[in-house]
Design a protein around this motif. Structure first.
Motif, PDB file in Angstrom:
ATOM      1  N   MET A 104       0.838  -1.189   0.000  1.00 30.03           N
ATOM      2  CA  MET A 104       0.000   0.000   0.000  1.00 30.03           C
ATOM      3  C   MET A 104       0.885   1.256   0.000  1.00 30.03           C
ATOM      4  O   MET A 104       1.973   1.253   0.557  1.00 30.03           O
ATOM      5  N   PRO A 105       0.413   2.353  -0.642  1.00 26.97           N
ATOM      6  CA  PRO A 105       1.210   3.583  -0.666  1.00 26.97           C
ATOM      7  C   PRO A 105       1.553   4.055   0.741  1.00 26.97           C
ATOM      8  O   PRO A 105       0.702   4.116   1.626  1.00 26.97           O
ATOM      9  N   GLY A 106       2.840   4.377   0.967  1.00 28.56           N
ATOM     10  CA  GLY A 106       3.274   4.893   2.258  1.00 28.56           C
ATOM     11  C   GLY A 106       3.484   3.837   3.319  1.00 28.56           C
ATOM     12  O   GLY A 106       3.912   4.154   4.426  1.00 28.56           O
ATOM     13  N   GLU A 107       3.210   2.594   3.017  1.00 29.52           N
ATOM     14  CA  GLU A 107       3.363   1.529   4.015  1.00 29.52           C
ATOM     15  C   GLU A 107       4.838   1.315   4.323  1.00 29.52           C
ATOM     16  O   GLU A 107       5.693   1.351   3.445  1.00 29.52           O
ATOM     17  N   ARG A 108       5.129   1.051   5.605  1.00 29.53           N
ATOM     18  CA  ARG A 108       6.496   0.764   6.032  1.00 29.53           C
ATOM     19  C   ARG A 108       6.595  -0.727   6.320  1.00 29.53           C
ATOM     20  O   ARG A 108       5.759  -1.293   7.031  1.00 29.53           O
ATOM     21  N   LEU A 109       7.637  -1.337   5.777  1.00 27.58           N
ATOM     22  CA  LEU A 109       7.813  -2.776   5.921  1.00 27.58           C
ATOM     23  C   LEU A 109       9.149  -3.074   6.581  1.00 27.58           C
ATOM     24  O   LEU A 109      10.158  -2.421   6.298  1.00 27.58           O
ATOM     25  N   ARG A 110       9.144  -4.071   7.446  1.00 29.90           N
ATOM     26  CA  ARG A 110      10.383  -4.576   8.025  1.00 29.90           C
ATOM     27  C   ARG A 110      10.728  -5.869   7.299  1.00 29.90           C
ATOM     28  O   ARG A 110       9.920  -6.804   7.242  1.00 29.90           O
ATOM     29  N   VAL A 111      11.923  -5.902   6.727  1.00 31.62           N
ATOM     30  CA  VAL A 111      12.334  -7.060   5.939  1.00 31.62           C
ATOM     31  C   VAL A 111      13.699  -7.545   6.420  1.00 31.62           C
ATOM     32  O   VAL A 111      14.459  -6.802   7.056  1.00 31.62           O
ATOM     33  N   GLN A 112      13.982  -8.794   6.088  1.00 31.23           N
ATOM     34  CA  GLN A 112      15.281  -9.389   6.381  1.00 31.23           C
ATOM     35  C   GLN A 112      16.090  -9.482   5.084  1.00 31.23           C
ATOM     36  O   GLN A 112      15.610  -9.996   4.083  1.00 31.23           O
ATOM     37  N   SER A 137      10.312   1.904   3.084  1.00 31.68           N
ATOM     38  CA  SER A 137       9.097   2.709   2.933  1.00 31.68           C
ATOM     39  C   SER A 137       9.026   3.286   1.530  1.00 31.68           C
ATOM     40  O   SER A 137      10.024   3.314   0.799  1.00 31.68           O
ATOM     41  N   HIS A 138       7.817   3.731   1.162  1.00 34.30           N
ATOM     42  CA  HIS A 138       7.585   4.361  -0.143  1.00 34.30           C
ATOM     43  C   HIS A 138       8.105   3.496  -1.286  1.00 34.30           C
ATOM     44  O   HIS A 138       8.702   3.988  -2.251  1.00 34.30           O
ATOM     45  N   LEU A 139       7.875   2.194  -1.161  1.00 35.43           N
ATOM     46  CA  LEU A 139       8.375   1.263  -2.165  1.00 35.43           C
ATOM     47  C   LEU A 139       7.696   1.443  -3.519  1.00 35.43           C
ATOM     48  O   LEU A 139       8.234   1.018  -4.545  1.00 35.43           O
ATOM     49  N   GLY A 174       8.313   2.657 -15.626  1.00 32.32           N
ATOM     50  CA  GLY A 174       7.460   2.084 -14.594  1.00 32.32           C
ATOM     51  C   GLY A 174       8.232   1.395 -13.487  1.00 32.32           C
ATOM     52  O   GLY A 174       7.720   0.467 -12.846  1.00 32.32           O
ATOM     53  N   LEU A 175       9.460   1.839 -13.225  1.00 30.49           N
ATOM     54  CA  LEU A 175      10.311   1.207 -12.221  1.00 30.49           C
ATOM     55  C   LEU A 175      10.293   2.020 -10.927  1.00 30.49           C
ATOM     56  O   LEU A 175      10.445   3.239 -10.934  1.00 30.49           O
ATOM     57  N   THR A 176      10.143   1.319  -9.815  1.00 28.62           N
ATOM     58  CA  THR A 176       9.947   1.938  -8.510  1.00 28.62           C
ATOM     59  C   THR A 176      11.162   1.770  -7.605  1.00 28.62           C
ATOM     60  O   THR A 176      12.141   1.101  -7.955  1.00 28.62           O
ATOM     61  N   LYS A 177      11.046   2.343  -6.418  1.00 26.71           N
ATOM     62  CA  LYS A 177      12.089   2.141  -5.418  1.00 26.71           C
ATOM     63  C   LYS A 177      12.218   0.661  -5.075  1.00 26.71           C
ATOM     64  O   LYS A 177      13.338   0.155  -4.861  1.00 26.71           O
ATOM     65  N   ALA A 178      11.109  -0.045  -5.032  1.00 25.22           N
ATOM     66  CA  ALA A 178      11.159  -1.493  -4.773  1.00 25.22           C
ATOM     67  C   ALA A 178      11.991  -2.201  -5.833  1.00 25.22           C
ATOM     68  O   ALA A 178      12.750  -3.134  -5.527  1.00 25.22           O
ATOM     69  N   ALA A 197      17.112   5.800  -2.041  1.00 26.28           N
ATOM     70  CA  ALA A 197      16.983   6.203  -3.455  1.00 26.28           C
ATOM     71  C   ALA A 197      18.339   6.547  -4.060  1.00 26.28           C
ATOM     72  O   ALA A 197      18.458   7.462  -4.885  1.00 26.28           O
ATOM     73  N   ALA A 198      19.378   5.804  -3.625  1.00 27.90           N
ATOM     74  CA  ALA A 198      20.715   5.980  -4.185  1.00 27.90           C
ATOM     75  C   ALA A 198      20.781   5.218  -5.507  1.00 27.90           C
ATOM     76  O   ALA A 198      21.102   4.034  -5.533  1.00 27.90           O
ATOM     77  N   ILE A 199      20.464   5.892  -6.591  1.00 26.07           N
ATOM     78  CA  ILE A 199      20.483   5.258  -7.908  1.00 26.07           C
ATOM     79  C   ILE A 199      21.917   5.033  -8.361  1.00 26.07           C
ATOM     80  O   ILE A 199      22.250   3.986  -8.920  1.00 26.07           O
ATOM     81  N   GLU A 200      22.780   6.007  -8.119  1.00 25.43           N
ATOM     82  CA  GLU A 200      24.172   5.884  -8.557  1.00 25.43           C
ATOM     83  C   GLU A 200      25.096   5.651  -7.372  1.00 25.43           C
ATOM     84  O   GLU A 200      24.982   6.327  -6.338  1.00 25.43           O
TER      85      GLU A 200
END
Length: 315
Positions: A1-9, A18-20, A29-33, A113-116
């Motif tokens: 969901m937009p703005g959802e924060r997830l804890r991942v391993q 967040s903000h995936l 169409g490529l996202t932060k995820a 959001a470190a693309i480079e």
């Protein structure tokens, strides 16, 4: 969901993401995820080439189409398990450079959001002595990638005459990067002087094709700029396998000289397609990193009196 924060391993580390769903490359169409997923997937190939190298990152929180900003100092909130390296500048300021030696660090950089990612040409074990010499081949107005490849072959030819190997990667933009693996025995000024000498030889071979003039407005039309200024301490080029903030999310990809002879389309390698190439051909850059040679004989052949600690004026 937009703005959802997830804890991942990620490889034993816990990260909060967040903000995936934020679009980083809207045209593709490529996202932060997608960026985070990419960094984790290429980590086995990329991390050996980043290990112990101070990093300069370029972050694009509003996407690749918007202005980004450089990040040298570890930002507030950097996880305690992310390695850093303190570097004291001549002005007396201490910069905590980020180091990347595990997949979770790359995932965390993706969250920023470190693309480079731009690694130094030296490691923290010998920060003043680079173990790469680099040549950045940038086609100017009216020039093409094929022309950059032609210049790359000339650079390789000159280096081979000096008994040095050269390895190429696409820049992820319009140009080509040529890297020379060397033993870290000389300081940055010596390496820069060497690169200048090589560039001068290449330019004399093809003055109609090659320019070393930095100012774009002063360059001859339809020429390739042979840039050696990135050999200075703290100067960087985008990492191998690194994405770029350009349409289509292209990636800087190692290529063999045989591939360049046959003809390649740099835009074919992007955030979506690069992992498949890596699975197919493996880490081409590993061979480069394992073939370091002394730069001393080549320097002496070019008239650089490195043994006496003296350098002539730049050509």
């Amino acid at each position: 969901m937009p703005g959802e924060r997830l804890r991942v391993q990620v490889a034993g580390r816990t990260l909060e993401l967040s903000h995936l769903d934020r679009l980083l490359w809207p045209d593709a169409g490529l996202t932060k995820a997608d960026l985070i997923d990419y960094w984790v997937r290429v980590a086995p190939y990329l991390l050996p080439h980043l290990r112990d190298r101070p990093l300069v990152c370029t972050r694009y929180p509003d996407g690749a189409q918007a202005p980004g900003f450089y990040q040298k100092d570890a930002p507030p909130g950097t996880p305690p398990w992310v390695r850093t390296w303190p570097y004291r500048t001549r002005e007396g300021r201490t910069i905590r450079f980020l180091l990347a030696d595990e997949p979770a660090t790359l995932a965390w950089l993706g969250q920023q959001a470190a693309i480079e990612i731009h690694p130094w040409l030296s490691t923290i074990g010998h920060p003043d002595r680079p173990d790469w010499v680099v040549f950045d081949l940038d086609p100017g107005p009216g020039a093409t990638f094929a022309m950059a490849v032609e210049v790359g072959r000339l650079v390789r030819h000159v280096l081979a005459a000096l008994d040095l190997d050269a390895y190429a990667k696409t820049s992820g933009a319009t140009g080509l990067h040529v890297f020379v693996p060397v033993i870290p025995e000389h300081p940055y000024p010596v390496v820069t002087a060497f690169a200048r000498r090589v560039a001068a030889v290449v330019q004399r071979l093809r003055p109609d094709l090659v320019t070393t003039v930095r100012a774009v407005a002063r360059r001859p039309p339809a020429t390739v700029y042979l840039d050696v200024l990135q050999n200075g301490k703290g100067k960087t080029l985008v990492t191998v396998y690194g994405p770029r903030p350009r349409p289509g999310a292209p990636v800087s990809m190692p290529v063999t000289w045989e591939e360049l002879e046959r003809g390649v389309e740099p835009a074919a390698w992007n955030l979506r397609t690069a992992p498949a190439r890596l699975r197919a051909v493996g880490d081409l850059w590993a061979r480069a990193a394992a073939s370091r040679r002394s730069l001393t004989p080549a320097c002496r052949r070019l008239g650089l009196d490195v043994g006496a600690g003296r350098l002539p004026s730049p050509v």
